[in-house]
Scaffold this motif. Structure first.
Motif, PDB file in Angstrom:
ATOM      1  N   GLY A  10     -88.031  -5.612 -19.899  1.00 21.96           N
ATOM      2  CA  GLY A  10     -87.391  -4.308 -20.021  1.00 21.96           C
ATOM      3  C   GLY A  10     -88.019  -3.310 -19.074  1.00 21.96           C
ATOM      4  O   GLY A  10     -88.832  -3.660 -18.210  1.00 21.96           O
ATOM      5  N   CYS A  11     -87.624  -2.078 -19.258  1.00 23.11           N
ATOM      6  CA  CYS A  11     -88.147  -0.993 -18.431  1.00 23.11           C
ATOM      7  C   CYS A  11     -89.513  -0.554 -18.964  1.00 23.11           C
ATOM      8  O   CYS A  11     -90.050  -1.133 -19.908  1.00 23.11           O
ATOM      9  N   GLN A  12     -90.058   0.491 -18.393  1.00 27.21           N
ATOM     10  CA  GLN A  12     -91.402   0.916 -18.795  1.00 27.21           C
ATOM     11  C   GLN A  12     -91.405   1.649 -20.128  1.00 27.21           C
ATOM     12  O   GLN A  12     -92.302   1.473 -20.954  1.00 27.21           O
ATOM     13  N   CYS A  13     -90.401   2.494 -20.362  1.00 27.44           N
ATOM     14  CA  CYS A  13     -90.417   3.344 -21.566  1.00 27.44           C
ATOM     15  C   CYS A  13     -89.903   2.630 -22.805  1.00 27.44           C
ATOM     16  O   CYS A  13     -90.087   3.120 -23.914  1.00 27.44           O
ATOM     17  N   GLY A  14     -89.249   1.486 -22.611  1.00 30.43           N
ATOM     18  CA  GLY A  14     -88.763   0.723 -23.756  1.00 30.43           C
ATOM     19  C   GLY A  14     -87.313   0.970 -24.120  1.00 30.43           C
ATOM     20  O   GLY A  14     -86.796   0.332 -25.038  1.00 30.43           O
ATOM     21  N   PHE A  73     -80.968   1.380 -12.991  1.00 32.40           N
ATOM     22  CA  PHE A  73     -82.309   1.840 -13.342  1.00 32.40           C
ATOM     23  C   PHE A  73     -82.249   2.664 -14.627  1.00 32.40           C
ATOM     24  O   PHE A  73     -81.243   3.281 -14.954  1.00 32.40           O
ATOM     25  N   CYS A  74     -83.373   2.659 -15.353  1.00 32.90           N
ATOM     26  CA  CYS A  74     -83.462   3.411 -16.598  1.00 32.90           C
ATOM     27  C   CYS A  74     -83.477   4.902 -16.277  1.00 32.90           C
ATOM     28  O   CYS A  74     -84.285   5.363 -15.474  1.00 32.90           O
ATOM     29  N   ARG A  75     -82.608   5.648 -16.897  1.00 30.66           N
ATOM     30  CA  ARG A  75     -82.523   7.072 -16.576  1.00 30.66           C
ATOM     31  C   ARG A  75     -83.670   7.877 -17.186  1.00 30.66           C
ATOM     32  O   ARG A  75     -83.847   9.052 -16.864  1.00 30.66           O
ATOM     33  N   VAL A  76     -84.459   7.233 -18.035  1.00 27.86           N
ATOM     34  CA  VAL A  76     -85.630   7.907 -18.596  1.00 27.86           C
ATOM     35  C   VAL A  76     -86.855   7.684 -17.714  1.00 27.86           C
ATOM     36  O   VAL A  76     -87.482   8.634 -17.252  1.00 27.86           O
ATOM     37  N   CYS A  77     -87.194   6.426 -17.458  1.00 24.85           N
ATOM     38  CA  CYS A  77     -88.447   6.132 -16.757  1.00 24.85           C
ATOM     39  C   CYS A  77     -88.251   5.705 -15.308  1.00 24.85           C
ATOM     40  O   CYS A  77     -89.228   5.605 -14.564  1.00 24.85           O
ATOM     41  N   GLY A  78     -87.014   5.439 -14.898  1.00 29.64           N
ATOM     42  CA  GLY A  78     -86.741   5.149 -13.500  1.00 29.64           C
ATOM     43  C   GLY A  78     -87.007   3.726 -13.059  1.00 29.64           C
ATOM     44  O   GLY A  78     -86.836   3.400 -11.882  1.00 29.64           O
TER      45      GLY A  78
END
Ligand code: ZN
Length: 119
Positions: A10-14, A73-78
């Motif tokens: 997953g992305c960095q922020c979850g 890309f995750c719009r929170v953590c990029g």
């Protein structure tokens, strides 16, 4: 060869989580204007082997050039956990960023360099 394994990632922020079933062999380091900047190490799998568990609504879609690949890309953590596109035969494909797989030491992976900048 590596065993077929079910990976999570997953992305960095979850916000974005996925699972993918694949034999994680050599990964692709591409030097195109996108991959070269973001440093993704890509493993290509048929879309049927990939499951997005959560975060579809958190993904921003970016396209450029021929616009055949959806660079998500995750719009929170990029972070860019994966991209969606097509295999050469037109079937749905997912390019997983091996850097976003849980518990995978990318320094242990064989890397193949792809000259996407001149493809
Ligand atoms: Zn995130």
């Amino acid at each position: 060869m590596s065993e077929t394994t079910k990976y999570s990632g997953g992305c960095q922020c979850g916000a974005v989580r996925f699972s993918v079933t694949m034999a994680l062999g050599p990964v692709i380091a591409c030097n195109c204007s996108m991959c070269g900047r973001s440093g993704t190490l890509l493993a290509f799998v048929p879309a049927s082997q990939f499951e997005l568990l959560q975060g579809e609504d958190m993904l921003t879609d970016y396209q450029f050039n021929k616009k055949t690949i959806h660079h998500l890309f995750c719009r929170v953590c990029g972070i860019k956990p994966f991209a969606r596109g097509q295999m050469p035969d037109g079937s749905p494909m997912v390019a997983v960023n091996a850097r976003c797989l849980d518990g995978v030491d990318v320094s242990m992976l064989e890397i193949q360099h792809y000259d996407g900048a001149h493809a």
